[in-house]
Every structure is written in C-alpha cells, then in structure tokens.
Design a protein around this motif. Sequence first.
Motif, short mmCIF file in Angstrom:
data_model
loop_
_atom_site.label_atom_id
_atom_site.label_comp_id
_atom_site.label_asym_id
_atom_site.label_seq_id
_atom_site.Cartn_x
_atom_site.Cartn_y
_atom_site.Cartn_z
N ALA A 66 25.25 -22.40 8.69
CA ALA A 66 25.77 -21.04 8.70
C ALA A 66 26.94 -20.89 7.74
O ALA A 66 27.06 -19.89 7.02
N VAL A 67 27.82 -21.90 7.70
CA VAL A 67 28.95 -21.88 6.77
C VAL A 67 28.45 -21.92 5.33
O VAL A 67 28.91 -21.15 4.47
N ALA A 68 27.51 -22.81 5.04
CA ALA A 68 26.99 -22.94 3.68
C ALA A 68 26.40 -21.62 3.19
O ALA A 68 26.66 -21.19 2.06
N LEU A 69 25.62 -20.97 4.03
CA LEU A 69 24.98 -19.71 3.63
C LEU A 69 25.99 -18.59 3.47
O LEU A 69 25.90 -17.79 2.53
N LEU A 70 26.99 -18.54 4.34
CA LEU A 70 27.99 -17.48 4.21
C LEU A 70 28.87 -17.70 2.98
O LEU A 70 29.24 -16.74 2.30
N CYS A 71 29.18 -18.95 2.66
CA CYS A 71 29.91 -19.23 1.42
C CYS A 71 29.13 -18.73 0.21
O CYS A 71 29.70 -18.13 -0.71
N ALA A 72 27.82 -18.98 0.21
CA ALA A 72 26.99 -18.52 -0.90
C ALA A 72 26.98 -17.00 -0.98
O ALA A 72 27.05 -16.43 -2.08
N GLU A 73 26.91 -16.35 0.16
CA GLU A 73 26.94 -14.88 0.15
C GLU A 73 28.24 -14.35 -0.42
O GLU A 73 28.28 -13.24 -0.98
N ARG A 74 29.31 -15.13 -0.31
CA ARG A 74 30.61 -14.74 -0.87
C ARG A 74 30.75 -15.16 -2.34
O ARG A 74 31.81 -14.95 -2.93
N GLY A 75 29.72 -15.80 -2.91
CA GLY A 75 29.74 -16.11 -4.33
C GLY A 75 30.02 -17.54 -4.72
O GLY A 75 30.24 -17.84 -5.89
N ASP A 76 30.00 -18.46 -3.75
CA ASP A 76 30.28 -19.87 -4.04
C ASP A 76 29.01 -20.66 -4.31
O ASP A 76 27.97 -20.43 -3.69
N ALA A 77 29.12 -21.65 -5.20
CA ALA A 77 28.13 -22.72 -5.25
C ALA A 77 28.38 -23.61 -4.04
O ALA A 77 29.50 -23.71 -3.56
N VAL A 78 27.32 -24.26 -3.55
CA VAL A 78 27.48 -25.04 -2.32
C VAL A 78 26.79 -26.39 -2.45
O VAL A 78 25.64 -26.49 -2.89
N ALA A 79 27.52 -27.44 -2.05
CA ALA A 79 26.93 -28.77 -1.87
C ALA A 79 26.67 -28.93 -0.38
O ALA A 79 27.60 -28.86 0.43
N VAL A 80 25.42 -29.13 -0.03
CA VAL A 80 25.00 -29.23 1.37
C VAL A 80 24.79 -30.71 1.70
O VAL A 80 23.78 -31.31 1.31
N ASN A 81 25.75 -31.28 2.39
CA ASN A 81 25.63 -32.69 2.78
C ASN A 81 24.75 -32.83 4.02
O ASN A 81 24.77 -31.97 4.91
N TYR A 82 24.00 -33.91 4.07
CA TYR A 82 23.20 -34.22 5.25
C TYR A 82 23.15 -35.74 5.40
O TYR A 82 23.34 -36.48 4.42
N ALA A 83 22.90 -36.20 6.61
CA ALA A 83 22.79 -37.64 6.86
C ALA A 83 21.34 -38.10 6.84
O ALA A 83 21.01 -39.11 6.22
N ARG A 84 20.44 -37.34 7.52
CA ARG A 84 19.04 -37.77 7.64
C ARG A 84 18.01 -36.69 7.34
O ARG A 84 16.96 -36.99 6.78
N ASP A 85 18.30 -35.45 7.71
CA ASP A 85 17.27 -34.40 7.66
C ASP A 85 17.24 -33.74 6.28
O ASP A 85 17.77 -32.65 6.07
N GLU A 86 16.56 -34.40 5.36
CA GLU A 86 16.48 -33.89 3.98
C GLU A 86 15.78 -32.54 3.92
O GLU A 86 16.19 -31.64 3.17
N ALA A 87 14.74 -32.37 4.70
CA ALA A 87 13.97 -31.13 4.66
C ALA A 87 14.84 -29.94 5.08
O ALA A 87 14.78 -28.86 4.48
N ALA A 88 15.65 -30.13 6.12
CA ALA A 88 16.52 -29.05 6.57
C ALA A 88 17.56 -28.71 5.51
O ALA A 88 17.86 -27.54 5.26
N ALA A 89 18.14 -29.73 4.88
CA ALA A 89 19.12 -29.49 3.82
C ALA A 89 18.49 -28.78 2.64
O ALA A 89 19.07 -27.84 2.07
N ASP A 90 17.30 -29.19 2.27
CA ASP A 90 16.59 -28.55 1.16
C ASP A 90 16.31 -27.08 1.46
O ASP A 90 16.36 -26.22 0.57
N ALA A 91 16.01 -26.77 2.72
CA ALA A 91 15.74 -25.38 3.10
C ALA A 91 16.99 -24.52 2.93
O ALA A 91 16.91 -23.37 2.45
N VAL A 92 18.15 -25.05 3.29
CA VAL A 92 19.40 -24.32 3.10
C VAL A 92 19.68 -24.13 1.61
O VAL A 92 20.06 -23.04 1.17
N VAL A 93 19.45 -25.17 0.83
CA VAL A 93 19.67 -25.10 -0.61
C VAL A 93 18.78 -24.04 -1.25
O VAL A 93 19.22 -23.27 -2.11
N GLU A 94 17.54 -23.99 -0.84
CA GLU A 94 16.62 -23.00 -1.42
C GLU A 94 17.07 -21.58 -1.10
O GLU A 94 16.96 -20.68 -1.94
N ARG A 95 17.59 -21.37 0.09
CA ARG A 95 18.08 -20.03 0.44
C ARG A 95 19.29 -19.66 -0.43
O ARG A 95 19.43 -18.52 -0.87
#
Length: 254
Positions: free
Chosen positions: A23-52
Amino acid sequence: MKSDAGGPRTVLVTGGSRGIGAAVALLCAERGDAVAVNYARDEAAADAVVERIRGLGLPALAVQADVSDEAQVLAMFARIDEHLPPLRALVNNAGVVDVAARLDGMTVQRLRRIFDINVLGSFVCAREAVKRLSTRHGGAGGAIVNMSSAAARLGSPNIYIDYAASKGAIDTFTLGLARELAAEGVRVNAVRPGIIDTEIHETSGHGDRLRAQVPELPMKRAGTADEVAQAVVWLLSDAAGYTTGALLDVAGGR
C-alpha cells in the motif's frame, strides 16, 4: 518529490510486496515517486506491485533481499543505485511475528529471527540509506519512516512480547536517529499501527485472534493498510518538513 533534474526520486520500501508495504509503495507512486519494492521470498507478489507502478508511468524495481543479511542488503542498495533514480526515502517496513506464545515457550531461534529481521534489518537498511541521503555524505537529504507497532507500548502479553520488544527498540532507534540526523537534511519518524487487517495475521496464525478483538476496539473495526500508508506517505512528504522524531499512532484509539 522531484529530483534536481526534474524527474522522480526513489523510495525504497522493504517488505513491499504485500500488506502495508504494498500500500505504501503504490501510494508513493501515485504521488510521483519511483519505487524499489523489496521482498524476501514472494517474487510474484513484488512483481505485481512493480507492474502496477510502471502502469502509472514511473520507474519501479523488485529487489530481493533478506534484510537480516547484511550482504543481501548491500547488494539490494547497489541494484537500486544502478537501476533507479537517486534515493530520497526509506520505509523500513519489513518485519515478522510468530505464533502466539508466552516467554516461557519461546526458543532462542525464534527470538533471534524476530530481532534479526525487525531490529537489525532496520538498522542496516537505515545505515545504507543515510550514506545516500545525509548532507554529511554529499546527499540531498530525505526521509526515513520506520514501521513500529502499538505493541511497543502495549507489550502484547501472552501473544508476542518478543515482537513488542523489537518494536520498542524501533521506537528508541527512531528517536535517536532523528536527533543524529536532524542537521543533515534527513528526517526520521515512525508509524505505530494497531490492529490492521492484513494477511500477516493469517500467515502467522493470528487471524482468529484479530477477529475476536475487533468488537473490543474503540472504533469497532480493524484498520486498513491504506490508512497506515497515508500516514507513512505524509511523513515522507514535504508537508511534514518540520516533523522528525515523531512516533505516530495509527491505532484507532487503542
């Protein structure tokens, strides 16, 4: 926040693949930021956030790292330096809980895992961010938000006093680091969520306990990840330019 060249700057969100972090990553993007989405194991979930985020026309990168492992954290920051705009903020969100237990039922392995991820991980990620943000190191300034918990002031007896203690450490860390960096252009604050309806409760076996507590909450409902994200993103923003060393409760009056 825009960079001096007019483009976006980067926010790193640890544990950014789900729940409050996503939720933080997506809201930062809505405010105009580039975002690095860190994850430990769930690559698919992180990739889904990145695509959005990329769908909003902004740079984003999924970066794997166990924040309790210094070598992985260093590699993560190196990838961000190489592939994204300059860092302007860190959200230390990665954290874990464990199954409900009293202290006399906790193993040293459990305690080490809690403190290695929740405390040591936050320290090391903040250290690397400071090297990039602080004017003392040639940075342009920025902000750090640490994810604490209402558990830090409630103690969470009979559930997870280890988790509560780790978040108490985060509160103290926030206060000290804020004063350490106040004259170097870096603001440091913490958000302390209460009972928030995210999947972490189910994966840690606390789902039933959360639902049982809802009628006892002052607002008679759990909070949402988006409500916590709003507080985090405000603390990152220029609107909070004179706010540092704050511990902001988002706990519905609990």
